[in-house]
Enzyme design. Structure first.
Site, PDB file in Angstrom:
ATOM      1  N   ASP A 175       0.846  -1.189   0.000  1.00 38.09           N
ATOM      2  CA  ASP A 175       0.000   0.000   0.000  1.00 38.09           C
ATOM      3  C   ASP A 175       0.884   1.244   0.000  1.00 38.09           C
ATOM      4  O   ASP A 175       2.019   1.222   0.478  1.00 38.09           O
ATOM      5  CB  ASP A 175      -0.908   0.019   1.234  1.00 38.09           C
ATOM      6  CG  ASP A 175      -1.917  -1.115   1.230  1.00 38.09           C
ATOM      7  OD1 ASP A 175      -2.237  -1.621   0.142  1.00 38.09           O
ATOM      8  OD2 ASP A 175      -2.384  -1.482   2.322  1.00 38.09           O
ATOM      9  N   ARG A 176       0.351   2.317  -0.508  1.00 34.56           N
ATOM     10  CA  ARG A 176       1.125   3.562  -0.640  1.00 34.56           C
ATOM     11  C   ARG A 176       1.739   4.015   0.685  1.00 34.56           C
ATOM     12  O   ARG A 176       2.881   4.459   0.741  1.00 34.56           O
ATOM     13  CB  ARG A 176       0.217   4.660  -1.200  1.00 34.56           C
ATOM     14  CG  ARG A 176       0.919   5.975  -1.488  1.00 34.56           C
ATOM     15  CD  ARG A 176      -0.019   6.920  -2.222  1.00 34.56           C
ATOM     16  NE  ARG A 176       0.654   8.145  -2.630  1.00 34.56           N
ATOM     17  CZ  ARG A 176       0.116   9.055  -3.437  1.00 34.56           C
ATOM     18  NH1 ARG A 176      -1.103   8.861  -3.925  1.00 34.56           N
ATOM     19  NH2 ARG A 176       0.783  10.138  -3.766  1.00 34.56           N
TER      20      ARG A 176
END
Length: 213
Positions: free
Chosen positions: A42-43
């Site tokens: 995930d970012r």
């Protein structure tokens, strides 16, 4: 192997102007072919990301992930209702839903259509009041699995804008991909690891949570 910083997306799209995939151009061969992504973070998650230099290697590594032969270890700082036990397994199926145009995962009730089996091994490494440092080892690879399981347990990850209180609790998502052990095309297994970044360590220490050496 790359040690991805929190805030850098792995892939582009959705208005993302810069991603790890874009930066892989710097490692392209003379024929212009760049390394290939074989998994994602995930970012907001920092830590280990591996890529493949060739198409056959990418196919092999992708199969390792699909067959659950890749051993992944994460660290997370959480707050809320902490488990009484020191370790255990989150064994709750997850279902993907759309909320406000954004996908997220929810704990699926029994019989819920679309529910997918999800297992996350966990261990509390340190705790202080309502805060804790978790070590997590997902056995399945569902989207946002760790984040959704910790929310379901009553102790969401600090800095999680989707499953927690976002910037009210931390300036970044306090989730770090610490290590990844995986089989390689040459028949060996290799352990890739990345130490928690300064932003992660400082936040944990401010809360009285000591990270293991």
């Amino acid at each position: 192997m790359f040690d991805k910083p929190s805030g850098l997306a792995v892939q582009g799209g959705g208005g993302i102007s810069r991603s790890l995939d874009d930066l892989l151009v710097a490692f392209a061969k003379s024929n212009g072919k760049k390394p290939r992504l074989v998994h994602r973070l995930d970012r907001g998650t920092s830590g280990v990301v591996i890529v493949a230099r060739t198409k056959p290697a990418a196919a092999f590594l992708s199969d390792e992930f699909a067959a659950r032969r890749a051993g992944k270890t994460y660290l997370a700082v959480v707050s809320g209702k902490l488990p009484d036990d020191v370790e255990g397994v989150f064994d709750q199926p997850l279902v993907k839903v759309e909320e406000g145009g954004r996908p997220r995962m929810l704990i699926a009730k029994a019989g819920r259509k679309g529910g997918q089996k999800a297992l996350t091994g966990w261990r509390i490494l340190a705790r202080q009041g309502d805060y804790a440092l978790f070590q997590l080892k997902p056995e399945t690879g569902r989207m946002h699995q760790i984040r959704a399981h910790l929310l379901g347990a009553g102790c969401p990850i600090l800095g999680d804008h989707l499953y927690g209180t976002g910037a009210q609790s931390a300036e970044r998502l306090m989730l770090h991909a610490q290590s990844l052990e995986i089989g390689l095309p040459d028949g060996t297994r290799k352990l890739f690891s990345a130490p928690p970044p300064e932003s992660f360590v400082e936040m944990a220490m401010q809360l009285g949570l000591s990270l293991p050496d």
